[in-house]
Design an enzyme around this catalytic site. Sequence first.
Site, PDB file in Angstrom:
ATOM      1  N   GLU A 162      38.320  37.807  33.470  1.00 22.04           N
ATOM      2  CA  GLU A 162      38.553  38.731  32.375  1.00 22.04           C
ATOM      3  C   GLU A 162      37.179  39.254  31.663  1.00 22.04           C
ATOM      4  O   GLU A 162      37.288  39.276  30.523  1.00 22.04           O
ATOM      5  CB  GLU A 162      39.609  38.201  31.586  1.00 22.04           C
ATOM      6  CG  GLU A 162      41.077  38.004  32.251  1.00 22.04           C
ATOM      7  CD  GLU A 162      42.007  37.440  31.209  1.00 22.04           C
ATOM      8  OE1 GLU A 162      41.892  37.248  30.451  1.00 22.04           O
ATOM      9  OE2 GLU A 162      43.361  37.742  31.607  1.00 22.04           O
ATOM     10  N   ASP A 220      50.208  33.481  34.935  1.00 22.76           N
ATOM     11  CA  ASP A 220      49.785  33.424  33.520  1.00 22.76           C
ATOM     12  C   ASP A 220      50.968  33.112  32.470  1.00 22.76           C
ATOM     13  O   ASP A 220      51.228  34.240  31.967  1.00 22.76           O
ATOM     14  CB  ASP A 220      49.068  34.687  33.088  1.00 22.76           C
ATOM     15  CG  ASP A 220      48.379  34.883  31.856  1.00 22.76           C
ATOM     16  OD1 ASP A 220      48.389  33.623  31.184  1.00 22.76           O
ATOM     17  OD2 ASP A 220      47.967  35.907  31.444  1.00 22.76           O
ATOM     18  N   GLU A 252      53.129  34.037  24.169  1.00 23.60           N
ATOM     19  CA  GLU A 252      52.739  35.211  24.385  1.00 23.60           C
ATOM     20  C   GLU A 252      53.649  36.071  25.074  1.00 23.60           C
ATOM     21  O   GLU A 252      53.806  37.162  24.635  1.00 23.60           O
ATOM     22  CB  GLU A 252      51.270  34.953  25.139  1.00 23.60           C
ATOM     23  CG  GLU A 252      50.793  36.114  25.593  1.00 23.60           C
ATOM     24  CD  GLU A 252      49.478  36.105  26.301  1.00 23.60           C
ATOM     25  OE1 GLU A 252      49.099  34.777  26.664  1.00 23.60           O
ATOM     26  OE2 GLU A 252      48.905  37.007  27.203  1.00 23.60           O
TER      27      GLU A 252
HETATM   28  O1  GCW Z   1      47.516  35.165  29.022  1.00 26.82           O
HETATM   29  C1  GCW Z   1      46.166  35.865  29.100  1.00 26.82           C
HETATM   30  C2  GCW Z   1      45.826  36.503  27.806  1.00 26.82           C
HETATM   31  C3  GCW Z   1      44.576  36.628  27.422  1.00 26.82           C
HETATM   32  C4  GCW Z   1      44.009  35.336  27.356  1.00 26.82           C
HETATM   33  C5  GCW Z   1      43.920  35.033  28.860  1.00 26.82           C
HETATM   34  C6  GCW Z   1      43.378  33.588  28.892  1.00 26.82           C
HETATM   35  C7  GCW Z   1      42.058  34.341  26.087  1.00 26.82           C
HETATM   36  O2  GCW Z   1      46.581  37.516  27.663  1.00 26.82           O
HETATM   37  O3  GCW Z   1      44.745  37.189  26.000  1.00 26.82           O
HETATM   38  O4  GCW Z   1      42.608  35.552  26.739  1.00 26.82           O
HETATM   39  O5  GCW Z   1      45.362  34.956  29.336  1.00 26.82           O
HETATM   40  O6  GCW Z   1      43.860  32.666  29.252  1.00 26.82           O
HETATM   41  O7  GCW Z   1      42.010  33.347  28.983  1.00 26.82           O
END
Ligand code: GCW
Length: 705
Positions: free
Chosen positions: A317, A391, A419
Amino acid sequence: MATNLAGAAGLCVGVYSARSNAAEPQAQLPDEDGYKLWLRYMPPGNAAKSYRRIARQIRVDGTSATCGIIRDELRSATTAMLGGAVSVNENGLMDGTVIVGTPGNSPLVRDLNWTADLRAVGDEGFVIRSARIAEHPANVIASNTEIGALYGSFHFLRLMQTGRPIERIGITERPALQLRLMNHWDNPNGTIERGYAGRSLWQWNELPGKLSPRYAAYARACASIGINGAVINNVNADARMLAPESLRQAAALADVWRPYGVRMYLSANFAAPARLGRLATADPLDQSVADWWKVKADEIYGLIPDFGGFLVKANSEGQPGPKTYGRTHAEGANVLADALAPHKGNVLWRAFVYDEDVDPDRAKRAYLEFTRLDGQFRPNVAVQVKNGPVDFQPREPFHPLFGAMKHTPVIAEIQATQEYLGQAKHLVYLGTMWKEFLDSDTRAKGSGSTVAKAMAGQIYPSAITGMVCVTNPGLDTNWCGHHFSQSNWYAFGRLAWNPELSAEEIADEWTRMTFTSEDKTVAIIREMMMSSRETYVNYTMPLGLHHLIGGDHYAPMPWNNRAPRADWTATYYHRASADGIGFDRTKRGDRAVEQYFPPVCDMFDDIARCPEQYLLWFHRCAWDYRMKSGRTLWEELCAKYQQGAEQAAALQKTWQSLAGKIDTRRHREVAERLAIQVADSAKWRDQILEYFGSFSKRPISPSVR
Ligand code: GCW
């Protein structure tokens, strides 16, 4: 001199049905704000009478800060619970003394000669046992270390808080995992990525000079459930967190936490040698880069002698990483590991990577990248793997990396901050979700090769074991935003200590400590918690659906087909069309199932045997596919969404029935959020069914209101 009243050392006390009963009736419960978490120390009802006899005096040998903390905790807790001052006496013995110590700081404990038992519990475990000392009946909390004694003291208090017997006890506890860490995603500007309970706890504008009382309160809460470290900053790490000024601030926090056994860890930005050190590169094979990390590690240990290590999100990311320089994740991790090794620090290297060039399916990428590096990491590197392959979705199958790495420690990353699970607005207890994950059988070495065993190094020996939690406290008075979100912080600590505990047991003890000791109310709340995650799955993403959201990861957005990357959209995952819905990860599809060991692979691959809760994760099905219930897939989807919305409404009703059983303030605050949850659940149901109905071209079942 000492007689063991409880018999076998391993005897464990209590299932929650065996406890001593309900609270004395209370008239008007005073309002509470939730700040005290599960450490409220309310009078434990009928049990108080016997407790008064058994805990009449406290004797904590040792003079360290940790011993002072133990003494204060035991004194204030027992005094609050028993309704009268319990004395502290460092020299005397009388009937009903609670003795705490280590062979090193307490002659009494040394004389007990519990050498073999203490050897078995390691550095952080403890023995709590009723014994007769100089003819006095006493309870002894013994450990090899003062931190172990602190954990034992909290365990003893938990028995009292939950109304369990403390007479004739014989408890031996040893944590299953070495690293039990909070992961904060806090930024230097005070915001928290995916934080829903206010701003960051860490006051960077005041540190290191001024220390908020919340730092110690936080460490105390962590210690009460055995958490032994915290990464204080976001994995999307600002390189400046490693600057001298920031390190001095972190050191001040670490000083506050040390007597509680909470070690400091930092997320490191992989490009720090260039961004902070002004080197021309951060290439891990460049000597100047390796030197930079060594000097940085020395500087950190000069300030924080027990620094735990670095957590790194690399090449994920947009974060920098070794691949930026044509190097592997192992080469990247090792340069940091070499710098930390002389100080006994660890590198926690995240496997949350999903480069598009690795495979078209995001769920397959981390396994592909990391299995080929197995054996190439330094011994002080652990790979930190999220529970599922995508995720933190409301439901995912376990990540195939668990059980797959023979030579590399794999530690688990779970997420308490909800989240994708209603954030701090929906009541979702995650103990059940985490148990589902921990109990998943990887079949890596025959049946019974659970994720919990893989993590604990019981499948392949592992020098580092652990579980970490992307966590939820912020500056909100009640720490976690939603009163019930506190249970997820709590459940994480308890499970990291002992993954064998049941979700129900944890919910029960948390409820007793947080809300009430009245059995009937406890049973009701426990049931609310136990069904809450399945309820959430039902009204958001049932039957293996995932990622039906947009940017803020909160509201339904199944139509989301525009994002900088395809695998950030919703349509990439559900693939709904006139023919059907679901992601074909079978052997006839993109073969993601093959990342699991054969019996698991075959089960997921075979549509008849694939648990329906994962159906659309692994299979693409026609709208008329016949489910086990006899309904078509479309009808089943309608039924699940309807059921979820009904369950949310029932949750609200059940909570309303508890008015008067919980103090007005907390009751009202939870009720306010439940109202949001009920409205949201209807919105999820309606919007998702309307959207998928536009593909299925079938009517929404009449049962859906
Ligand atoms: O779940 C996703 C999130 C990001 C996060 C990423 C991660 C810290 O939306 O906000 O970044 O994973 O785990 O690195």
